[in-house]
Design an enzyme around this catalytic site. Structure first.
Site, mmCIF file in Angstrom:
data_model
loop_
_atom_site.group_PDB
_atom_site.id
_atom_site.type_symbol
_atom_site.label_atom_id
_atom_site.label_comp_id
_atom_site.label_asym_id
_atom_site.label_seq_id
_atom_site.Cartn_x
_atom_site.Cartn_y
_atom_site.Cartn_z
ATOM 1 N N ARG A 205 0.929 -1.352 0.138
ATOM 2 C CA ARG A 205 -0.059 -0.048 0.090
ATOM 3 C C ARG A 205 0.834 1.368 0.160
ATOM 4 O O ARG A 205 2.235 1.024 0.382
ATOM 5 C CB ARG A 205 -0.835 -0.143 1.336
ATOM 6 C CG ARG A 205 -1.715 -1.129 1.405
ATOM 7 C CD ARG A 205 -2.616 -1.131 2.625
ATOM 8 N NE ARG A 205 -3.409 -2.350 2.843
ATOM 9 C CZ ARG A 205 -3.177 -3.731 3.294
ATOM 10 N NH1 ARG A 205 -1.904 -3.754 3.701
ATOM 11 N NH2 ARG A 205 -4.008 -4.430 3.510
ATOM 12 N N HIS A 313 -2.981 3.778 -6.251
ATOM 13 C CA HIS A 313 -3.278 2.683 -5.600
ATOM 14 C C HIS A 313 -3.621 1.423 -6.399
ATOM 15 O O HIS A 313 -3.673 0.111 -6.196
ATOM 16 C CB HIS A 313 -4.476 2.851 -4.586
ATOM 17 C CG HIS A 313 -4.948 1.466 -3.616
ATOM 18 N ND1 HIS A 313 -4.387 1.137 -2.747
ATOM 19 C CD2 HIS A 313 -5.962 0.695 -3.972
ATOM 20 C CE1 HIS A 313 -4.854 0.326 -2.033
ATOM 21 N NE2 HIS A 313 -5.720 -0.287 -2.968
ATOM 22 N N ARG A 316 -1.355 -1.682 -7.259
ATOM 23 C CA ARG A 316 -1.708 -2.794 -6.451
ATOM 24 C C ARG A 316 -2.438 -3.936 -6.981
ATOM 25 O O ARG A 316 -2.393 -5.011 -6.821
ATOM 26 C CB ARG A 316 -2.118 -2.341 -5.459
ATOM 27 C CG ARG A 316 -2.268 -3.597 -4.195
ATOM 28 C CD ARG A 316 -2.712 -2.600 -2.736
ATOM 29 N NE ARG A 316 -3.251 -3.394 -2.005
ATOM 30 C CZ ARG A 316 -2.954 -4.155 -0.887
ATOM 31 N NH1 ARG A 316 -1.667 -4.399 -0.800
ATOM 32 N NH2 ARG A 316 -3.861 -5.026 -0.023
ATOM 33 N N HIS A 339 -3.786 -9.381 3.645
ATOM 34 C CA HIS A 339 -5.087 -9.335 3.910
ATOM 35 C C HIS A 339 -5.454 -10.570 5.009
ATOM 36 O O HIS A 339 -4.810 -11.563 4.908
ATOM 37 C CB HIS A 339 -6.024 -9.515 2.866
ATOM 38 C CG HIS A 339 -6.259 -8.231 2.031
ATOM 39 N ND1 HIS A 339 -6.851 -7.188 2.647
ATOM 40 C CD2 HIS A 339 -5.997 -7.777 0.745
ATOM 41 C CE1 HIS A 339 -6.810 -6.022 1.815
ATOM 42 N NE2 HIS A 339 -6.343 -6.604 0.677
ATOM 43 N N TYR A 348 -9.390 -7.689 -5.119
ATOM 44 C CA TYR A 348 -8.257 -7.101 -5.825
ATOM 45 C C TYR A 348 -8.164 -7.905 -7.007
ATOM 46 O O TYR A 348 -7.211 -8.188 -7.888
ATOM 47 C CB TYR A 348 -6.823 -6.909 -5.052
ATOM 48 C CG TYR A 348 -6.918 -5.848 -4.072
ATOM 49 C CD1 TYR A 348 -6.579 -4.491 -4.597
ATOM 50 C CD2 TYR A 348 -7.527 -5.961 -3.091
ATOM 51 C CE1 TYR A 348 -6.450 -3.394 -3.839
ATOM 52 C CE2 TYR A 348 -7.771 -4.855 -1.751
ATOM 53 C CZ TYR A 348 -7.172 -3.692 -2.367
ATOM 54 O OH TYR A 348 -7.226 -2.499 -1.599
#
Length: 389
Positions: A205, A313, A316, A339, A348
């Site tokens: 991140r 972002h 990612r 996560h 994602y």
């Protein structure tokens, strides 16, 4: 006052210097409360206590604060007393200040009804509030009222129980292709080229990238140790632990990102172990707003044909999609992303026409192999049959 023999009295009564009587009792929430006024006689005080005891027994009792405390006071106190990460606290304060307090803050807790919530949301959207922000404000308000119910026991029901208000439809994000990522890195000022590549190939991140130190990088093994994050608050930058327990991890990055990172560290990073890896032009901590302005992000995005809503972002998303396509299973992806829940990780993972074709081709390959095995088996059985006499 003395209890009657053989019977335990509810509450207590005392005579004030004025000669009037004050009644007090301990509610179901363990808090001692006094009657809102004194009584001319002891009998009147006892009658009021009997009424309170009856409500408690029938489970109809409600804390008197519900008609006294405004949402402005209670919500502000809720955010201040809640155990929250600094950035989350700021986000909650902004949501409450911008979207909740101006419309509902003057109401007492029991003055907010489901109909009040529906009207409030309608006004927010009509005034141009983006739906994601309206949803976040609603979810925050629901959490505040949940605390008023339990453990505070001020209310019996939560007015935020309206289906659909806690979610919104988000279009499937189209991640950048590998070619687009490489081109984006190539067009970056030299100070930020490695930042883009590491972001895309590490799944870190923004705050985790901004907090990396020389001691966290092992160029020989090609690994990054994620132990903290940097939050850019209004009061200044604050270092803290990763977003969750799972965020504390070691991530291996491919050589295509290691080599640019090695060059970057030689040119822009101090020799001390605590030297920050990625910094701004003047060596200050990274701030997303300054970074986007410096690199002219909007223009780069347009030049590369990326969607107008493509953010840093989203790199990612590209990295996670590539990891998935390489054969990583969900548990491996969760560990790489930091996560702890599969639901968060699945956000994602994206499909693509190219990947869909690869899947179809792999299915076709397996089917043809099975077909060939069957053909060979049938041929063998035919050879084994005895000749007719």
């Amino acid at each position: 006052m003395a209890n009657k023999k053989g019977k335990r009295q509810f509450g207590s009564i005392r005579r004030r210097a004025s000669g009037r009587f004050q009644a007090r009792y301990v509610g179901p929430d363990g808090i001692q409360r006094s009657a809102p006024h004194t009584f001319a006689t002891e009998a009147q005080a006892r009658k009021w206590l009997t009424l309170m005891e009856s409500e408690i027994i029938k489970q109809t009792w409600e804390a008197p604060e519900k008609t006294e405390i405004t949402l402005s006071v209670y919500g502000t106190r809720w955010i201040a007393e809640r155990k929250l990460a600094p950035r989350t606290r700021e986000n909650y304060q902004d949501l409450f200040r911008l979207y909740i307090n101006p419309h509902l803050g003057h109401l007492t807790l029991d003055g907010v009804r489901p109909s009040t919530i529906r009207t409030w949301r309608q006004k927010l959207l009509a005034a141009g509030t983006p739906e994601p922000q309206a949803v976040k404000a609603y979810v925050l308000l629901r959490a505040i009222f949940n605390t008023a119910i339990k453990p505070d026991k001020i209310l019996r029901e939560n007015p935020c129980q309206i289906d659909g208000y806690d979610r919104y439809e988000t279009p499937e994000r189209v991640p950048a292709t590998l070619d687009q990522v490489l081109e984006l890195a190539e067009r970056m000022p030299s100070r930020y080229r490695a930042l883009v590549l590491v972001a895309a190939f590490s799944s870190l991140r923004w705050g985790e990238l901004a907090a990396l130190r020389r001691r966290d990088v092992d160029l020989a093994d090609g690994t990054l140790r994620v132990q903290r994050k940097l939050a850019a608050l209004r009061t200044g930058p604050v270092f803290g632990p990763p977003k969750s327990k799972a965020g504390n991890r070691v991530v291996t990055i491919p050589t295509i990102a290691v080599e640019p990172l090695r060059e970057h560290m030689a040119e822009f990073v101090g020799a001390e172990l605590d030297a920050i890896i990625f910094t701004g032009d003047k060596g200050a901590y990274l701030r997303s707003g300054n970074f986007l302005r410096t690199v002219k992000w909007a223009k780069l995005r347009a030049d590369l044909g990326l969607p107008a809503n493509f953010t840093f972002h989203d790199l990612r998303h590209t990295g996670n999609g590539m990891a998935s396509a390489s054969g990583a299973n969900l548990r491996e992806l969760m560990r790489r992303m930091g996560h702890s829940s599969t639901r968060a990780a699945l956000i994602y993972l994206h499909g693509s026409p190219e990947r869909d074709r690869e899947i179809a081709e792999e299915m076709d390959r397996k089917a043809r192999e099975a077909e060939e095995r069957k053909r060979r088996k049938d041929a063998t059985e035919d050879d084994d049959e005895p000749e007719a006499s």
